[in-house]
Design a protein around this motif. Structure first.
Motif, PDB file in Angstrom:
ATOM      1  N   ASN A 195      -1.514   2.366  38.916  1.00 24.77           N
ATOM      2  CA  ASN A 195      -0.604   2.908  39.940  1.00 24.77           C
ATOM      3  C   ASN A 195       0.397   1.867  40.431  1.00 24.77           C
ATOM      4  O   ASN A 195       0.594   1.672  41.642  1.00 24.77           O
ATOM      5  N   GLN A 196       1.034   1.184  39.483  1.00 25.79           N
ATOM      6  CA  GLN A 196       2.080   0.226  39.872  1.00 25.79           C
ATOM      7  C   GLN A 196       3.114   0.066  38.767  1.00 25.79           C
ATOM      8  O   GLN A 196       2.832   0.373  37.600  1.00 25.79           O
ATOM      9  N   TRP A 197       4.304  -0.417  39.140  1.00 28.80           N
ATOM     10  CA  TRP A 197       5.339  -0.676  38.137  1.00 28.80           C
ATOM     11  C   TRP A 197       4.801  -1.704  37.159  1.00 28.80           C
ATOM     12  O   TRP A 197       4.087  -2.639  37.554  1.00 28.80           O
ATOM     13  N   ASP A 198       5.156  -1.541  35.905  1.00 24.76           N
ATOM     14  CA  ASP A 198       4.601  -2.412  34.883  1.00 24.76           C
ATOM     15  C   ASP A 198       5.594  -3.505  34.500  1.00 24.76           C
ATOM     16  O   ASP A 198       6.683  -3.215  33.987  1.00 24.76           O
ATOM     17  N   ALA A 199       5.198  -4.751  34.722  1.00 27.49           N
ATOM     18  CA  ALA A 199       6.106  -5.884  34.501  1.00 27.49           C
ATOM     19  C   ALA A 199       6.549  -5.960  33.036  1.00 27.49           C
ATOM     20  O   ALA A 199       7.725  -6.229  32.745  1.00 27.49           O
ATOM     21  N   GLU A 200       5.624  -5.681  32.111  1.00 28.72           N
ATOM     22  CA  GLU A 200       5.963  -5.780  30.682  1.00 28.72           C
ATOM     23  C   GLU A 200       7.021  -4.732  30.297  1.00 28.72           C
ATOM     24  O   GLU A 200       7.964  -5.029  29.556  1.00 28.72           O
ATOM     25  N   LEU A 201       6.865  -3.513  30.819  1.00 33.34           N
ATOM     26  CA  LEU A 201       7.829  -2.456  30.478  1.00 33.34           C
ATOM     27  C   LEU A 201       9.181  -2.710  31.143  1.00 33.34           C
ATOM     28  O   LEU A 201      10.231  -2.469  30.546  1.00 33.34           O
ATOM     29  N   LEU A 202       9.156  -3.214  32.380  1.00 30.22           N
ATOM     30  CA  LEU A 202      10.419  -3.551  33.053  1.00 30.22           C
ATOM     31  C   LEU A 202      11.162  -4.601  32.230  1.00 30.22           C
ATOM     32  O   LEU A 202      12.376  -4.515  32.027  1.00 30.22           O
ATOM     33  N   LYS A 203      10.391  -5.574  31.713  1.00 35.76           N
ATOM     34  CA  LYS A 203      11.001  -6.645  30.921  1.00 35.76           C
ATOM     35  C   LYS A 203      11.553  -6.085  29.606  1.00 35.76           C
ATOM     36  O   LYS A 203      12.686  -6.389  29.213  1.00 35.76           O
ATOM     37  N   ALA A 204      10.757  -5.212  28.966  1.00 44.36           N
ATOM     38  CA  ALA A 204      11.196  -4.649  27.680  1.00 44.36           C
ATOM     39  C   ALA A 204      12.524  -3.895  27.841  1.00 44.36           C
ATOM     40  O   ALA A 204      13.346  -3.863  26.942  1.00 44.36           O
ATOM     41  N   LEU A 205      12.711  -3.294  29.006  1.00 42.48           N
ATOM     42  CA  LEU A 205      13.950  -2.529  29.228  1.00 42.48           C
ATOM     43  C   LEU A 205      14.998  -3.325  30.006  1.00 42.48           C
ATOM     44  O   LEU A 205      16.060  -2.794  30.341  1.00 42.48           O
ATOM     45  N   ASP A 206      14.662  -4.581  30.315  1.00 41.90           N
ATOM     46  CA  ASP A 206      15.591  -5.466  31.016  1.00 41.90           C
ATOM     47  C   ASP A 206      16.021  -4.853  32.365  1.00 41.90           C
ATOM     48  O   ASP A 206      17.215  -4.770  32.677  1.00 41.90           O
ATOM     49  N   ILE A 207      15.027  -4.436  33.119  1.00 40.67           N
ATOM     50  CA  ILE A 207      15.283  -3.829  34.435  1.00 40.67           C
ATOM     51  C   ILE A 207      14.695  -4.731  35.524  1.00 40.67           C
ATOM     52  O   ILE A 207      13.485  -4.987  35.532  1.00 40.67           O
ATOM     53  N   PRO A 208      15.529  -5.238  36.440  1.00 39.90           N
ATOM     54  CA  PRO A 208      15.000  -6.117  37.495  1.00 39.90           C
ATOM     55  C   PRO A 208      14.036  -5.361  38.420  1.00 39.90           C
ATOM     56  O   PRO A 208      14.334  -4.240  38.848  1.00 39.90           O
ATOM     57  N   ALA A 209      12.895  -5.981  38.726  1.00 41.39           N
ATOM     58  CA  ALA A 209      11.878  -5.330  39.568  1.00 41.39           C
ATOM     59  C   ALA A 209      12.423  -5.034  40.970  1.00 41.39           C
ATOM     60  O   ALA A 209      11.933  -4.123  41.657  1.00 41.39           O
ATOM     61  N   SER A 210      13.456  -5.797  41.388  1.00 43.10           N
ATOM     62  CA  SER A 210      14.005  -5.609  42.743  1.00 43.10           C
ATOM     63  C   SER A 210      14.645  -4.225  42.922  1.00 43.10           C
ATOM     64  O   SER A 210      14.878  -3.787  44.047  1.00 43.10           O
ATOM     65  N   LEU A 211      14.903  -3.529  41.805  1.00 43.05           N
ATOM     66  CA  LEU A 211      15.514  -2.191  41.900  1.00 43.05           C
ATOM     67  C   LEU A 211      14.508  -1.115  42.285  1.00 43.05           C
ATOM     68  O   LEU A 211      14.895  -0.022  42.707  1.00 43.05           O
ATOM     69  N   MET A 212      13.218  -1.414  42.082  1.00 44.29           N
ATOM     70  CA  MET A 212      12.228  -0.349  42.101  1.00 44.29           C
ATOM     71  C   MET A 212      11.732  -0.020  43.510  1.00 44.29           C
ATOM     72  O   MET A 212      11.526  -0.906  44.334  1.00 44.29           O
ATOM     73  N   PRO A 213      11.503   1.282  43.788  1.00 50.07           N
ATOM     74  CA  PRO A 213      10.976   1.672  45.093  1.00 50.07           C
ATOM     75  C   PRO A 213       9.473   1.372  45.223  1.00 50.07           C
ATOM     76  O   PRO A 213       8.773   1.242  44.227  1.00 50.07           O
ATOM     77  N   GLU A 214       9.028   1.305  46.456  1.00 49.37           N
ATOM     78  CA  GLU A 214       7.583   1.207  46.718  1.00 49.37           C
ATOM     79  C   GLU A 214       6.940   2.532  46.304  1.00 49.37           C
ATOM     80  O   GLU A 214       7.554   3.596  46.459  1.00 49.37           O
ATOM     81  N   VAL A 215       5.721   2.474  45.774  1.00 49.97           N
ATOM     82  CA  VAL A 215       5.061   3.709  45.310  1.00 49.97           C
ATOM     83  C   VAL A 215       3.858   4.030  46.197  1.00 49.97           C
ATOM     84  O   VAL A 215       3.014   3.169  46.443  1.00 49.97           O
ATOM     85  N   LYS A 216       3.808   5.276  46.667  1.00 50.17           N
ATOM     86  CA  LYS A 216       2.687   5.701  47.526  1.00 50.17           C
ATOM     87  C   LYS A 216       1.951   6.870  46.884  1.00 50.17           C
ATOM     88  O   LYS A 216       2.507   7.555  46.019  1.00 50.17           O
ATOM     89  N   PRO A 217       0.729   7.166  47.322  1.00 48.12           N
ATOM     90  CA  PRO A 217       0.089   8.418  46.899  1.00 48.12           C
ATOM     91  C   PRO A 217       0.976   9.590  47.333  1.00 48.12           C
ATOM     92  O   PRO A 217       1.839   9.433  48.209  1.00 48.12           O
ATOM     93  N   SER A 218       0.756  10.771  46.783  1.00 49.19           N
ATOM     94  CA  SER A 218       1.646  11.901  47.075  1.00 49.19           C
ATOM     95  C   SER A 218       1.465  12.462  48.476  1.00 49.19           C
ATOM     96  O   SER A 218       2.374  13.074  49.035  1.00 49.19           O
ATOM     97  N   SER A 219       0.290  12.266  49.034  1.00 52.25           N
ATOM     98  CA  SER A 219       0.036  12.715  50.403  1.00 52.25           C
ATOM     99  C   SER A 219      -0.159  11.475  51.261  1.00 52.25           C
ATOM    100  O   SER A 219      -1.192  10.804  51.163  1.00 52.25           O
ATOM    101  N   ALA A 220       0.846  11.121  52.048  1.00 51.42           N
ATOM    102  CA  ALA A 220       0.823   9.864  52.809  1.00 51.42           C
ATOM    103  C   ALA A 220       1.974   9.918  53.813  1.00 51.42           C
ATOM    104  O   ALA A 220       2.844  10.784  53.710  1.00 51.42           O
ATOM    105  N   HIS A 221       1.980   8.995  54.740  1.00 50.22           N
ATOM    106  CA  HIS A 221       3.133   8.911  55.637  1.00 50.22           C
ATOM    107  C   HIS A 221       4.215   8.111  54.922  1.00 50.22           C
ATOM    108  O   HIS A 221       4.087   6.889  54.730  1.00 50.22           O
TER     109      HIS A 221
END
Ligand code: G3P
Length: 497
Positions: A195-221
């Motif tokens: 349940n988290q962004w994957d560093a290896e896949l971000l690297k493979a696609l050359d996408i900076p991690a700073s772009l990514m939103p925080e991830v929460k369960p679907s039922s949460a505040h």
């Protein structure tokens, strides 16, 4: 009275629905969304139109319901998935139109990933096959093609999001940059086990991690809506991608429970509980809506042309004037008279995966009328869905589970009794239509109600799910199997076109 508000931002429209705590619809408001086709195979939306249209429906639905914002207990959001947005964190302005899930422009990037041997890693980590459908390669395209985007991303000035993140950014005046697991699981960048962004896949696609939103369960505040927008700060308590939200709204909480949404296309999802169950039949694994940090999974398959075949009867063939006429025309003949239609207008999805297949109509005789063709068109929706469900059942049994015991249905075309009866006949299991077929929005409302104490647990939601009609199979299994055999033969012809 307790009221929950669901924002349902779909591909063709933005809607808002107020539900009472029993899951009954109080009011609905809807705005169409402009589809932008800059080139063949490209599909875009204007992010500001998404936002302004959605906000307008919120105001309108409260008005229609005769409620004040403060009467709403909590808000849930559900959305078209995979559609990719990139915006400036300081100004909140998008740097480009949203690239819609149907858009194929990222296919060359996908071909490169396949050639680089990434398919297995991606399947294991994300449950997905490499395809331009998902957000990851769309985001990479934006970084490569929007002037200045990569440099700005490098300086941490940009934010990526699916439609849920975009709406929450706007609803909070830029205070939160967040998404839920079910939307994240459609990016091809998310490890669904951890349940988290994957560093290896971000690297493979050359996408900076700073772009990514925080991830929460679907039922949460998730956030509180900016009080300046509606006059009070309502809590956003639930978020899920529309298909996972519909699975939740159909109260499919346990392994083996399945739903099919009959829209333009059809999306079938089967819950697999805590088990990541890879498919041997061309289906995807995806994160189901989650009420806690514990991963929950579903198997998913989609039919590209479902209800769209009725639109084609109307606009392409001019066989009917309005979609509602299709049932009467199809019912004017006792059966399709041996006609079989495979509406592979854009290739075939799961379980066939043939991008080059094209539509066919076979079995024509001198006695064939437009009514037989209309009936065959309607039946093609059921045949394609039956092939998906059979594939799911095969996967479930191979994994030591049980075949699917009943299919819960929703979406526009599920009102068609002829189609639903034929679906049950082909499948040999009950096809069950609930009282509330707005299950996508209902799922989001339930997720919000759970996190804010309206409901104690999902058991309570299961009790609220009420059957409107149960279609029981009437065809013998031998006849159903013979019909499916004829369908598979017709599919083989379509794939040779
Ligand atoms: O994966 C695409 C799906 O989420 C779109 O659903 O209902 O907006 O066409 P819909």
């Amino acid at each position: 009275m307790t009221y929950l508000l669901a924002l349902d931002q779909g591909t063709s429209s933005s809607r808002s629905i107020v539900f009472d705590a029993e899951g009954r619809i109080v009011a609905v408001a809807q705005r169409e969304l402009t589809q932008i086709y800059p080139r063949p195979g490209w599909v875009e939306h204007d992010p500001m139109e998404i936002w302004n249209g959605q906000l307008a429906t919120v105001r309108e639905v409260l008005d229609k319901a005769g409620l004040q914002p403060a009467d709403i207990h909590a808000v849930g959001i559900t959305n078209q998935r995979e559609t990719t947005l990139l915006w400036d964190r300081k100004t909140g302005q998008p740097v480009h139109h949203a690239i819609v899930w149907q858009d194929r422009r990222a296919e060359p990037l996908c071909a490169q990933l396949r050639a680089d041997g990434k398919a297995e890693t991606i399947r294991e980590k994300t449950g997905l096959v490499i395809d331009a459908y998902f957000s990851g390669t769309k985001l990479r395209w934006l970084l490569d093609n929007v002037p200045g985007a990569r440099a700005a991303a490098g300086r941490g000035e940009l934010a990526f999001g699916t439609v849920d993140s975009w709406l929450m950014w706007q609803l909070t005046g830029g205070k939160v940059h967040v998404t839920d697991v079910s939307n994240a699981s459609r990016t091809m960048l998310f490890d669904v086990h951890a349940n988290q962004w994957d560093a290896e896949l971000l690297k493979a696609l050359d996408i900076p991690a700073s772009l990514m939103p925080e991830v929460k369960p679907s039922s949460a505040h998730f956030a509180d809506i900016d009080a300046a927008l509606l006059g009070c700060g309502l809590p956003i308590g639930g978020v899920a991608g529309d298909q996972q939200s519909a699975l939740f709204g159909q109260a499919c909480f346990e392994a083996g429970m399945a739903k099919n949404t009959y829209g333009t296309g059809c999306f079938m999802l089967m819950h697999t509980g805590g088990a990541f169950q890879p498919s041997h039949n061309g289906l995807l694994v995806t994160s189901a809506a989650q009420t806690s940090a514990t991963p929950q999974f579903a198997m998913e398959g989609s039919v590209f042309v479902g209800g769209a075949v009725v639109q084609w009867l109307r606009d392409g063939l001019k066989a009917i004037q309005g979609s509602a006429q299709v049932q009467a025309l199809a019912e004017s003949v006792p059966d399709a008279g041996g006609v079989m239609m495979v509406p592979a207008f854009t290739g075939l999805g799961a379980p066939y995966w043939d991008a080059d297949a094209r539509g066919t109509i076979t079995g024509l005789t001198r006695g064939t009328t437009v009514a037989h063709i209309a009936r065959a068109a309607l039946e093609s929706i059921a045949y394609q869905s039956a092939a998906l469900l059979q594939a799911m059942s095969r996967d479930a049994v191979a994994a030591g589970g049980m075949p699917v015991a009943e299919l819960r249905v929703d979406g526009g075309a599920c009102v068609n009794d002829l189609l639903m009866q034929f679906q049950a006949d082909l499948l040999g299991i009950p096809v069950v239509r609930p009282e509330v077929t707005e299950t996508t929005a209902l799922g989001a409302a339930y997720l919000a109600g759970l996190s804010t104490g309206v409901y104690a647990d999902v058991g309570q939601l299961s009790k609220l799910w009420r059957v409107e009609r149960r279609f029981m199979p009437t065809l013998s299994r031998a006849k159903a199997e013979e019909a499916m055999g004829r369908w598979e033969l017709a599919v083989r012809r379509a794939t040779l076109v």
